[in-house]
Design a protein around this motif. Structure first.
Motif, PDB file in Angstrom:
ATOM      1  N   ARG A 146      33.981  82.987  48.214  1.00  0.00           N
ATOM      2  CA  ARG A 146      34.339  81.569  47.580  1.00  0.00           C
ATOM      3  C   ARG A 146      32.413  81.405  46.692  1.00  0.00           C
ATOM      4  O   ARG A 146      32.473  80.899  45.925  1.00  0.00           O
ATOM      5  CB  ARG A 146      34.209  80.487  48.535  1.00  0.00           C
ATOM      6  N   LEU A 147      31.491  81.531  47.833  1.00  0.00           N
ATOM      7  CA  LEU A 147      30.687  81.403  46.765  1.00  0.00           C
ATOM      8  C   LEU A 147      30.152  82.683  45.926  1.00  0.00           C
ATOM      9  O   LEU A 147      28.582  82.315  46.067  1.00  0.00           O
ATOM     10  CB  LEU A 147      29.248  80.613  48.019  1.00  0.00           C
ATOM     11  N   HIS A 186      33.690  72.469  57.660  1.00  0.00           N
ATOM     12  CA  HIS A 186      33.277  71.987  55.861  1.00  0.00           C
ATOM     13  C   HIS A 186      34.499  72.426  55.427  1.00  0.00           C
ATOM     14  O   HIS A 186      35.356  72.218  54.325  1.00  0.00           O
ATOM     15  CB  HIS A 186      32.312  71.453  56.004  1.00  0.00           C
ATOM     16  N   CYS A 187      33.511  74.093  55.121  1.00  0.00           N
ATOM     17  CA  CYS A 187      34.947  75.125  53.882  1.00  0.00           C
ATOM     18  C   CYS A 187      35.742  75.351  54.872  1.00  0.00           C
ATOM     19  O   CYS A 187      35.656  76.826  55.314  1.00  0.00           O
ATOM     20  CB  CYS A 187      33.255  76.056  53.206  1.00  0.00           C
ATOM     21  N   PRO A 192      40.049  72.823  52.546  1.00  0.00           N
ATOM     22  CA  PRO A 192      38.611  72.012  52.692  1.00  0.00           C
ATOM     23  C   PRO A 192      37.686  71.331  52.788  1.00  0.00           C
ATOM     24  O   PRO A 192      38.319  70.228  51.368  1.00  0.00           O
ATOM     25  CB  PRO A 192      37.454  73.588  51.996  1.00  0.00           C
ATOM     26  N   ASN A 193      36.441  70.036  52.330  1.00  0.00           N
ATOM     27  CA  ASN A 193      35.977  68.655  52.565  1.00  0.00           C
ATOM     28  C   ASN A 193      35.289  68.989  51.233  1.00  0.00           C
ATOM     29  O   ASN A 193      33.677  68.844  50.680  1.00  0.00           O
ATOM     30  CB  ASN A 193      35.440  68.837  53.789  1.00  0.00           C
ATOM     31  N   CYS A 194      35.784  70.023  50.269  1.00  0.00           N
ATOM     32  CA  CYS A 194      34.866  69.867  49.417  1.00  0.00           C
ATOM     33  C   CYS A 194      34.285  68.697  48.432  1.00  0.00           C
ATOM     34  O   CYS A 194      33.538  68.284  47.811  1.00  0.00           O
ATOM     35  CB  CYS A 194      35.400  70.381  47.920  1.00  0.00           C
ATOM     36  N   CYS A 197      31.051  68.582  48.902  1.00  0.00           N
ATOM     37  CA  CYS A 197      30.066  69.258  49.859  1.00  0.00           C
ATOM     38  C   CYS A 197      28.568  69.660  48.407  1.00  0.00           C
ATOM     39  O   CYS A 197      29.881  69.410  47.108  1.00  0.00           O
ATOM     40  CB  CYS A 197      30.998  70.934  49.470  1.00  0.00           C
ATOM     41  N   ARG A 200      29.953  72.623  44.494  1.00  0.00           N
ATOM     42  CA  ARG A 200      30.542  72.761  44.602  1.00  0.00           C
ATOM     43  C   ARG A 200      30.554  73.223  43.047  1.00  0.00           C
ATOM     44  O   ARG A 200      31.542  73.857  42.372  1.00  0.00           O
ATOM     45  CB  ARG A 200      31.876  70.899  44.017  1.00  0.00           C
ATOM     46  N   GLU A 205      36.618  78.182  44.717  1.00  0.00           N
ATOM     47  CA  GLU A 205      37.045  77.620  45.017  1.00  0.00           C
ATOM     48  C   GLU A 205      38.016  76.406  43.790  1.00  0.00           C
ATOM     49  O   GLU A 205      38.441  76.082  43.594  1.00  0.00           O
ATOM     50  CB  GLU A 205      37.214  76.535  46.137  1.00  0.00           C
TER      51      GLU A 205
HETATM   52 FE1  SF4 Z   1      33.974  75.344  50.515  1.00  0.00          FE
HETATM   53 FE2  SF4 Z   1      34.518  73.465  49.272  1.00  0.00          FE
HETATM   54 FE3  SF4 Z   1      32.127  72.956  49.487  1.00  0.00          FE
HETATM   55 FE4  SF4 Z   1      33.362  75.545  47.864  1.00  0.00          FE
HETATM   56  S1  SF4 Z   1      33.473  73.017  47.196  1.00  0.00           S
HETATM   57  S2  SF4 Z   1      31.833  76.107  49.392  1.00  0.00           S
HETATM   58  S3  SF4 Z   1      34.979  75.667  48.913  1.00  0.00           S
HETATM   59  S4  SF4 Z   1      33.220  72.937  50.516  1.00  0.00           S
END
Ligand code: SF4
Length: 210
Positions: A146-147, A186-187, A192-194, A197, A200, A205
Protein backbone atom coordinates in the motif's frame (compact mmCIF):
# COMPACT_ATOMS: atom_id res chain seq x y z
CA UNK A 1 12.14 7.59 -1.68
CA UNK A 2 14.21 8.35 1.41
CA UNK A 3 11.94 11.20 2.36
CA UNK A 4 8.91 8.93 2.05
CA UNK A 5 10.56 6.21 4.12
CA UNK A 6 11.46 8.81 6.76
CA UNK A 7 7.84 9.90 6.95
CA UNK A 8 6.62 6.34 7.33
CA UNK A 9 9.20 5.66 10.05
CA UNK A 10 8.30 8.83 11.91
CA UNK A 11 4.61 7.98 11.80
CA UNK A 12 5.20 4.42 13.00
CA UNK A 13 7.37 5.76 15.84
CA UNK A 14 4.64 8.20 16.76
CA UNK A 15 1.92 5.53 16.78
CA UNK A 16 3.97 2.76 18.38
CA UNK A 17 7.00 4.15 20.24
CA UNK A 18 7.59 0.89 22.15
CA UNK A 19 6.14 -1.92 20.07
CA UNK A 20 6.13 -5.43 21.46
CA UNK A 21 5.11 -8.90 20.39
CA UNK A 22 1.51 -9.60 21.43
CA UNK A 23 1.92 -13.36 21.68
CA UNK A 24 2.05 -14.56 25.27
CA UNK A 25 5.02 -16.82 26.11
CA UNK A 26 7.25 -17.61 29.08
CA UNK A 27 10.26 -19.28 27.47
CA UNK A 28 11.93 -19.65 24.07
CA UNK A 29 10.19 -22.83 22.95
CA UNK A 30 6.78 -21.49 23.99
CA UNK A 31 7.36 -18.53 21.66
CA UNK A 32 8.41 -20.84 18.82
CA UNK A 33 5.25 -22.92 19.25
CA UNK A 34 3.04 -19.83 19.61
CA UNK A 35 4.39 -18.40 16.34
CA UNK A 36 3.86 -21.73 14.56
CA UNK A 37 0.30 -21.83 15.90
CA UNK A 38 -0.36 -18.27 14.72
CA UNK A 39 -0.21 -19.25 11.02
CA UNK A 40 -3.61 -18.50 9.41
CA UNK A 41 -4.87 -17.36 12.81
CA UNK A 42 -4.56 -14.31 15.06
CA UNK A 43 -2.40 -13.64 18.11
CA UNK A 44 -5.59 -13.11 20.11
CA UNK A 45 -6.89 -16.58 19.27
CA UNK A 46 -3.49 -18.16 19.88
CA UNK A 47 -3.31 -16.44 23.27
CA UNK A 48 -6.66 -17.99 24.15
CA UNK A 49 -5.37 -21.56 23.69
CA UNK A 50 -1.68 -21.50 24.65
CA UNK A 51 -2.28 -20.98 28.41
CA UNK A 52 -4.45 -24.11 28.38
CA UNK A 53 -1.88 -26.01 26.32
CA UNK A 54 1.13 -25.03 28.42
CA UNK A 55 -0.65 -25.53 31.71
CA UNK A 56 -1.69 -29.05 30.82
CA UNK A 57 1.68 -29.85 29.18
CA UNK A 58 4.26 -27.67 30.97
CA UNK A 59 7.41 -29.34 29.60
CA UNK A 60 8.69 -30.48 26.20
CA UNK A 61 8.65 -34.04 27.53
CA UNK A 62 4.95 -33.68 28.37
CA UNK A 63 4.20 -32.24 24.93
CA UNK A 64 6.08 -34.86 22.97
CA UNK A 65 4.19 -37.67 24.73
CA UNK A 66 0.83 -35.90 24.68
CA UNK A 67 -2.16 -37.63 23.16
CA UNK A 68 -2.54 -36.09 19.67
CA UNK A 69 -6.34 -36.12 19.95
CA UNK A 70 -6.15 -34.10 23.15
CA UNK A 71 -3.78 -31.58 21.50
CA UNK A 72 -6.18 -31.30 18.57
CA UNK A 73 -9.04 -30.64 20.93
CA UNK A 74 -7.13 -27.83 22.67
CA UNK A 75 -6.00 -26.29 19.36
CA UNK A 76 -9.36 -26.59 17.59
CA UNK A 77 -10.31 -22.87 18.04
CA UNK A 78 -7.29 -21.64 16.07
CA UNK A 79 -7.95 -23.67 12.90
CA UNK A 80 -5.77 -26.21 11.01
CA UNK A 81 -5.67 -28.04 14.32
CA UNK A 82 -4.73 -31.52 12.96
CA UNK A 83 -1.61 -30.13 11.33
CA UNK A 84 -0.78 -27.82 14.23
CA UNK A 85 -1.15 -30.59 16.85
CA UNK A 86 1.33 -32.64 14.82
CA UNK A 87 3.76 -29.69 14.62
CA UNK A 88 3.58 -29.09 18.39
CA UNK A 89 4.26 -32.72 19.22
CA UNK A 90 7.03 -33.09 16.66
CA UNK A 91 8.80 -29.80 17.50
CA UNK A 92 8.72 -30.76 21.20
CA UNK A 93 10.16 -34.19 20.37
CA UNK A 94 12.98 -32.82 18.19
CA UNK A 95 13.88 -30.10 20.71
CA UNK A 96 13.89 -32.57 23.57
CA UNK A 97 15.70 -35.42 21.87
CA UNK A 98 18.13 -33.62 19.54
CA UNK A 99 18.78 -30.31 21.29
CA UNK A 100 18.49 -31.10 25.01
CA UNK A 101 15.52 -28.76 25.15
CA UNK A 102 17.58 -25.76 24.06
CA UNK A 103 16.37 -23.78 21.08
CA UNK A 104 19.13 -23.45 18.46
CA UNK A 105 19.95 -19.83 17.58
CA UNK A 106 20.55 -20.79 14.00
CA UNK A 107 18.31 -20.03 11.02
CA UNK A 108 19.17 -23.15 9.02
CA UNK A 109 18.55 -25.46 11.98
CA UNK A 110 15.30 -23.76 12.98
CA UNK A 111 13.96 -23.91 9.42
CA UNK A 112 14.26 -27.70 9.57
CA UNK A 113 11.58 -27.92 12.26
CA UNK A 114 8.14 -28.90 10.93
CA UNK A 115 5.80 -25.95 10.40
CA UNK A 116 8.67 -23.47 10.74
CA UNK A 117 9.40 -21.20 7.79
CA UNK A 118 11.42 -18.05 7.22
CA UNK A 119 8.83 -15.74 8.78
CA UNK A 120 8.62 -17.79 11.98
CA UNK A 121 12.40 -17.92 12.28
CA UNK A 122 12.63 -14.15 11.79
CA UNK A 123 10.07 -13.51 14.53
CA UNK A 124 11.78 -15.89 16.96
CA UNK A 125 15.37 -14.73 16.35
CA UNK A 126 14.40 -11.09 16.47
CA UNK A 127 12.15 -11.35 19.53
CA UNK A 128 14.38 -13.63 21.61
CA UNK A 129 17.88 -12.63 20.59
CA UNK A 130 17.52 -9.19 19.06
CA UNK A 131 18.78 -10.64 15.80
CA UNK A 132 18.22 -8.12 12.97
CA UNK A 133 15.35 -9.51 10.90
CA UNK A 134 12.11 -8.37 9.31
CA UNK A 135 9.41 -11.02 9.45
CA UNK A 136 6.95 -10.49 6.61
CA UNK A 137 3.49 -11.62 7.59
CA UNK A 138 0.20 -10.67 5.96
CA UNK A 139 0.13 -7.22 7.66
CA UNK A 140 3.70 -6.31 6.74
CA UNK A 141 3.17 -7.43 3.15
CA UNK A 142 -0.09 -5.50 2.76
CA UNK A 143 1.27 -2.27 4.24
CA UNK A 144 4.50 -2.46 2.23
CA UNK A 145 2.47 -2.71 -0.95
CA UNK A 146 0.00 0.00 0.00
CA UNK A 147 2.84 2.39 0.79
CA UNK A 148 4.87 1.54 -2.31
CA UNK A 149 7.66 0.01 -0.27
CA UNK A 150 7.20 -3.08 -2.41
CA UNK A 151 5.58 -3.98 -5.71
CA UNK A 152 2.17 -5.64 -5.89
CA UNK A 153 3.65 -8.73 -7.50
CA UNK A 154 6.29 -9.23 -4.77
CA UNK A 155 6.16 -12.35 -2.63
CA UNK A 156 7.06 -12.21 1.10
CA UNK A 157 10.78 -12.76 0.50
CA UNK A 158 10.99 -9.96 -2.10
CA UNK A 159 9.13 -7.67 0.31
CA UNK A 160 11.56 -8.62 3.09
CA UNK A 161 14.60 -7.85 0.92
CA UNK A 162 13.18 -4.46 -0.12
CA UNK A 163 12.35 -3.50 3.48
CA UNK A 164 15.84 -4.50 4.60
CA UNK A 165 17.27 -2.09 2.03
CA UNK A 166 14.96 0.77 3.07
CA UNK A 167 15.15 0.55 6.86
CA UNK A 168 18.34 0.78 8.93
CA UNK A 169 19.46 -2.66 10.11
CA UNK A 170 19.28 -1.80 13.80
CA UNK A 171 15.57 -0.95 13.41
CA UNK A 172 14.43 -4.07 11.51
CA UNK A 173 12.90 -5.84 14.51
CA UNK A 174 11.12 -2.69 15.65
CA UNK A 175 9.81 -1.88 12.16
CA UNK A 176 8.38 -5.38 11.82
CA UNK A 177 6.52 -5.05 15.12
CA UNK A 178 5.27 -1.55 14.28
CA UNK A 179 3.99 -2.63 10.87
CA UNK A 180 2.21 -5.62 12.39
CA UNK A 181 0.49 -3.35 14.92
CA UNK A 182 -0.29 -0.73 12.27
CA UNK A 183 -1.91 -3.45 10.14
CA UNK A 184 -3.77 -4.95 13.06
CA UNK A 185 -5.23 -1.73 14.47
CA UNK A 186 -5.16 0.93 11.72
CA UNK A 187 -4.36 -0.22 8.21
CA UNK A 188 -6.61 -3.27 8.28
CA UNK A 189 -7.11 -5.45 5.20
CA UNK A 190 -10.79 -4.57 5.09
CA UNK A 191 -11.97 -1.09 6.07
CA UNK A 192 -8.62 0.51 6.98
CA UNK A 193 -8.88 3.56 9.17
CA UNK A 194 -7.77 5.96 6.41
CA UNK A 195 -9.57 9.06 7.70
CA UNK A 196 -7.13 9.31 10.60
CA UNK A 197 -4.04 8.15 8.73
CA UNK A 198 -1.28 10.66 8.03
CA UNK A 199 0.09 8.65 5.12
CA UNK A 200 -2.89 9.07 2.84
CA UNK A 201 -1.00 11.12 0.25
CA UNK A 202 1.59 8.39 -0.28
CA UNK A 203 -0.80 5.45 -0.23
CA UNK A 204 -1.73 3.28 -3.20
CA UNK A 205 -5.13 2.54 -1.63
CA UNK A 206 -6.07 6.25 -1.78
CA UNK A 207 -5.05 6.53 -5.41
CA UNK A 208 -7.23 3.54 -6.19
CA UNK A 209 -10.21 5.13 -4.45
CA UNK A 210 -9.81 8.42 -6.28
FE1 SF4 B 1 -3.52 2.17 5.32
FE2 SF4 B 1 -5.47 3.86 4.74
FE3 SF4 B 1 -3.19 4.74 5.80
FE4 SF4 B 1 -3.26 3.83 3.29
S1 SF4 B 1 -4.30 5.64 4.09
S2 SF4 B 1 -1.71 3.39 4.83
S3 SF4 B 1 -4.77 2.18 3.46
S4 SF4 B 1 -4.69 3.38 6.78
Amino acid sequence: MNEKVNRIEKYLDQLFPNPHCELIYHCDWELLLAVVLSAQSTDKRVNSVTPILFQKYPTLKDLKSADIKDLEQILRPIGSFHKKAYYVKEIARILEEDYNGILPQDRALLEQFPGVGRKTVNVVLSELYNYPAIAVDTHVERISKRLYLAALKDGPYEVEKKLMKKFAKETWGKRHLQMVLFGRYHCKAVKPNCEECLLRDICREQKKRK
